[in-house]
Design a protein around this motif. Structure first.
Motif, PDB file in Angstrom:
ATOM      1  N   GLY A 103       0.766  -1.239   0.000  1.00 21.89           N
ATOM      2  CA  GLY A 103       0.000   0.000   0.000  1.00 21.89           C
ATOM      3  C   GLY A 103       0.792   1.281   0.000  1.00 21.89           C
ATOM      4  O   GLY A 103       0.222   2.376   0.106  1.00 21.89           O
ATOM      5  N   MET A 104       2.119   1.194  -0.135  1.00 27.86           N
ATOM      6  CA  MET A 104       2.966   2.389  -0.130  1.00 27.86           C
ATOM      7  C   MET A 104       3.000   2.993  -1.544  1.00 27.86           C
ATOM      8  O   MET A 104       3.985   2.908  -2.255  1.00 27.86           O
ATOM      9  CB  MET A 104       4.368   2.031   0.364  1.00 27.86           C
ATOM     10  CG  MET A 104       4.394   1.481   1.779  1.00 27.86           C
ATOM     11  SD  MET A 104       6.008   0.797   2.245  1.00 27.86           S
ATOM     12  CE  MET A 104       7.047   2.267   2.201  1.00 27.86           C
ATOM     13  N   VAL A 105       1.911   3.646  -1.920  1.00 29.85           N
ATOM     14  CA  VAL A 105       1.749   4.102  -3.302  1.00 29.85           C
ATOM     15  C   VAL A 105       2.572   5.352  -3.612  1.00 29.85           C
ATOM     16  O   VAL A 105       2.740   5.706  -4.783  1.00 29.85           O
ATOM     17  CB  VAL A 105       0.261   4.370  -3.604  1.00 29.85           C
ATOM     18  CG1 VAL A 105      -0.537   3.082  -3.510  1.00 29.85           C
ATOM     19  CG2 VAL A 105      -0.318   5.427  -2.660  1.00 29.85           C
ATOM     20  N   ASN A 106       3.082   6.032  -2.603  1.00 28.20           N
ATOM     21  CA  ASN A 106       3.869   7.252  -2.813  1.00 28.20           C
ATOM     22  C   ASN A 106       5.338   7.043  -2.457  1.00 28.20           C
ATOM     23  O   ASN A 106       6.012   7.958  -1.954  1.00 28.20           O
ATOM     24  CB  ASN A 106       3.287   8.410  -1.998  1.00 28.20           C
ATOM     25  CG  ASN A 106       1.896   8.791  -2.468  1.00 28.20           C
ATOM     26  OD1 ASN A 106       1.700   9.107  -3.628  1.00 28.20           O
ATOM     27  ND2 ASN A 106       0.932   8.741  -1.567  1.00 28.20           N
ATOM     28  N   THR A 107       5.827   5.841  -2.692  1.00 29.97           N
ATOM     29  CA  THR A 107       7.212   5.497  -2.371  1.00 29.97           C
ATOM     30  C   THR A 107       7.904   4.920  -3.605  1.00 29.97           C
ATOM     31  O   THR A 107       7.310   4.152  -4.363  1.00 29.97           O
ATOM     32  CB  THR A 107       7.257   4.464  -1.225  1.00 29.97           C
ATOM     33  OG1 THR A 107       6.742   5.060  -0.042  1.00 29.97           O
ATOM     34  CG2 THR A 107       8.678   3.983  -0.970  1.00 29.97           C
ATOM     35  N   ASN A 108       9.170   5.292  -3.787  1.00 28.89           N
ATOM     36  CA  ASN A 108       9.976   4.732  -4.877  1.00 28.89           C
ATOM     37  C   ASN A 108      11.418   4.605  -4.408  1.00 28.89           C
ATOM     38  O   ASN A 108      11.934   5.455  -3.684  1.00 28.89           O
ATOM     39  CB  ASN A 108       9.932   5.633  -6.110  1.00 28.89           C
ATOM     40  CG  ASN A 108      10.666   5.007  -7.290  1.00 28.89           C
ATOM     41  OD1 ASN A 108      10.163   4.080  -7.905  1.00 28.89           O
ATOM     42  ND2 ASN A 108      11.844   5.513  -7.594  1.00 28.89           N
ATOM     43  N   SER A 113      19.657   0.745  -3.490  1.00 26.54           N
ATOM     44  CA  SER A 113      19.403  -0.065  -2.295  1.00 26.54           C
ATOM     45  C   SER A 113      19.748   0.647  -0.995  1.00 26.54           C
ATOM     46  O   SER A 113      19.318   0.224   0.079  1.00 26.54           O
ATOM     47  CB  SER A 113      20.196  -1.378  -2.387  1.00 26.54           C
ATOM     48  OG  SER A 113      21.590  -1.103  -2.494  1.00 26.54           O
ATOM     49  N   SER A 114      20.500   1.747  -1.072  1.00 22.19           N
ATOM     50  CA  SER A 114      20.904   2.451   0.151  1.00 22.19           C
ATOM     51  C   SER A 114      19.937   3.545   0.548  1.00 22.19           C
ATOM     52  O   SER A 114      19.875   3.947   1.714  1.00 22.19           O
ATOM     53  CB  SER A 114      22.290   3.074  -0.044  1.00 22.19           C
ATOM     54  OG  SER A 114      22.218   4.127  -0.993  1.00 22.19           O
ATOM     55  N   GLY A 115      19.177   4.070  -0.404  1.00 24.75           N
ATOM     56  CA  GLY A 115      18.266   5.169  -0.103  1.00 24.75           C
ATOM     57  C   GLY A 115      18.937   6.524  -0.022  1.00 24.75           C
ATOM     58  O   GLY A 115      18.327   7.513   0.392  1.00 24.75           O
ATOM     59  N   ILE A 116      20.198   6.619  -0.428  1.00 27.67           N
ATOM     60  CA  ILE A 116      20.988   7.849  -0.261  1.00 27.67           C
ATOM     61  C   ILE A 116      21.345   8.429  -1.636  1.00 27.67           C
ATOM     62  O   ILE A 116      21.621   7.708  -2.593  1.00 27.67           O
ATOM     63  CB  ILE A 116      22.262   7.557   0.552  1.00 27.67           C
ATOM     64  CG1 ILE A 116      21.885   7.047   1.951  1.00 27.67           C
ATOM     65  CG2 ILE A 116      23.134   8.806   0.675  1.00 27.67           C
ATOM     66  CD1 ILE A 116      23.075   6.624   2.784  1.00 27.67           C
ATOM     67  N   ASN A 117      21.337   9.762  -1.683  1.00 30.33           N
ATOM     68  CA  ASN A 117      21.914  10.516  -2.814  1.00 30.33           C
ATOM     69  C   ASN A 117      21.285  10.192  -4.167  1.00 30.33           C
ATOM     70  O   ASN A 117      21.981  10.001  -5.154  1.00 30.33           O
ATOM     71  CB  ASN A 117      23.426  10.287  -2.891  1.00 30.33           C
ATOM     72  CG  ASN A 117      24.140  10.779  -1.642  1.00 30.33           C
ATOM     73  OD1 ASN A 117      23.683  11.732  -1.007  1.00 30.33           O
ATOM     74  ND2 ASN A 117      25.234  10.149  -1.299  1.00 30.33           N
ATOM     75  N   ASP A 118      19.987  10.147  -4.202  1.00 33.40           N
ATOM     76  CA  ASP A 118      19.287  10.015  -5.479  1.00 33.40           C
ATOM     77  C   ASP A 118      17.914  10.662  -5.332  1.00 33.40           C
ATOM     78  O   ASP A 118      17.130  10.263  -4.456  1.00 33.40           O
ATOM     79  CB  ASP A 118      19.135   8.543  -5.869  1.00 33.40           C
ATOM     80  CG  ASP A 118      18.735   8.385  -7.337  1.00 33.40           C
ATOM     81  OD1 ASP A 118      17.743   9.035  -7.743  1.00 33.40           O
ATOM     82  OD2 ASP A 118      19.392   7.618  -8.055  1.00 33.40           O
ATOM     83  N   PRO A 119      17.581  11.652  -6.150  1.00 27.77           N
ATOM     84  CA  PRO A 119      16.295  12.347  -6.031  1.00 27.77           C
ATOM     85  C   PRO A 119      15.092  11.455  -6.313  1.00 27.77           C
ATOM     86  O   PRO A 119      13.965  11.811  -5.977  1.00 27.77           O
ATOM     87  CB  PRO A 119      16.410  13.463  -7.079  1.00 27.77           C
ATOM     88  CG  PRO A 119      17.452  12.985  -8.046  1.00 27.77           C
ATOM     89  CD  PRO A 119      18.425  12.200  -7.225  1.00 27.77           C
ATOM     90  N   VAL A 143      18.218  16.638   2.910  1.00 31.65           N
ATOM     91  CA  VAL A 143      16.987  17.227   2.386  1.00 31.65           C
ATOM     92  C   VAL A 143      15.860  17.191   3.412  1.00 31.65           C
ATOM     93  O   VAL A 143      15.228  18.206   3.700  1.00 31.65           O
ATOM     94  CB  VAL A 143      16.546  16.498   1.102  1.00 31.65           C
ATOM     95  CG1 VAL A 143      15.201  17.028   0.613  1.00 31.65           C
ATOM     96  CG2 VAL A 143      17.606  16.668   0.024  1.00 31.65           C
ATOM     97  N   GLU A 144      15.609  16.030   4.004  1.00 29.87           N
ATOM     98  CA  GLU A 144      14.476  15.890   4.901  1.00 29.87           C
ATOM     99  C   GLU A 144      14.828  16.216   6.356  1.00 29.87           C
ATOM    100  O   GLU A 144      13.940  16.314   7.187  1.00 29.87           O
ATOM    101  CB  GLU A 144      13.921  14.466   4.842  1.00 29.87           C
ATOM    102  CG  GLU A 144      14.888  13.414   5.411  1.00 29.87           C
ATOM    103  CD  GLU A 144      14.198  12.098   5.721  1.00 29.87           C
ATOM    104  OE1 GLU A 144      13.008  12.097   6.023  1.00 29.87           O
ATOM    105  OE2 GLU A 144      14.885  11.065   5.686  1.00 29.87           O
TER     106      GLU A 144
END
Length: 249
Positions: free
Chosen positions: A14-19, A23-29, A96-97
């Protein structure tokens, strides 16, 4: 490929607003999510992987390493050290966050999950997350509607060896409502009835509607707890005559 699998799993729960772009989650918009999606992920983790979730309450972990002294890493979740019943979940920081935290507490059999992001510093992250959890604990009640696979109510049966059959839900049903508003919560059973025998065990024969403040907030299947066999032809005739004459099923 791993990021593609992560994104696919996220959509599945159900995480429709996630991409995920890596694999690290770092340094990519193209890595992005929302506090709501992180809440869904946290809830999924706790419910579906309780054994793994136990790791999130560990305050420190020590392991050996080759060519050096053992390393002890402390858990960075500040709420674990505040004696408030927190047992997870995960801190975060990106330029950013800023600072973020998914946190959870267990209090008197009731679990709350809070997710906050965009905090300017660690102290604010800790204070505001604790406020969120405290708000949930003090302003809302958890109401038990049904226990999994336990008799919930009776449904009328037509031409059966018994006139009713007990029904149950496949899952535990709880609803969170504003404190002091229990009178606004109602449970309503709907079915085309009486249900004609024979009735098979575990047959879906009715629906359970949960209504809060005149708005439907849930719908669940009600299943037969046991089978009900049809009466013999003579008994069916008598019952049918009674119904025609008296309207009594």
């Amino acid at each position: 490929e791993f990021a593609i699998m992560m994104t696919s799993k996220a959509k599945e729960i159900g995480m429709v607003n996630t991409n995920f772009a890596n694999s690290s989650g770092i340094n990519d918009p193209d890595n992005y999510s929302t506090v709501r999606d992180i809440m869904l992920m946290s809830n999924y983790l706790i419910k579906e992987h309780p054994k793994y979730y136990e790791w999130f309450s560990e305050k420190e972990f020590t392991w050996d390493r080759t060519g050096g002294d053992p390393i002890t890493q402390g858990n960075r979740n500040p709420l674990l050290y505040k004696n408030v019943g927190a047992d997870g979940i995960k801190t975060g920081y990106l330029a950013v966050e800023r600072y973020s935290l998914a946190s959870s507490v267990m209090r008197k059999g009731r679990r709350l999950v809070a997710v906050g992001s965009g905090f300017e510093n660690k102290g604010e992250r800790s204070r505001q997350s604790l406020k969120l959890l405290t708000y949930g604990l003090t302003n809302f009640d958890l109401i038990e509607i049904s226990q999994k696979e336990k008799p919930f109510s009776n449904v009328e049966v037509w031409l059966g060896k018994t006139n009713t059959v007990k029904v149950y839900t496949k899952e535990n049903i709880f609803k969170t409502i504003k404190k002091g508003q229990k009178k606004k919560l109602k449970a309503k059973i709907t079915y085309d009835g009486p249900v004609e025998a024979p009735v098979k065990k575990d047959q879906v024969i009715a629906k359970l509607m949960i209504i809060y403040d005149d708005e439907q907030i849930g719908e669940y299947d009600l299943l037969a707890l046991n089978e009900v066999k049809k009466v013999n032809i003579f008994s069916r005739l008598i019952k049918s005559l009674n119904y025609l004459i008296w309207g009594d099923v």
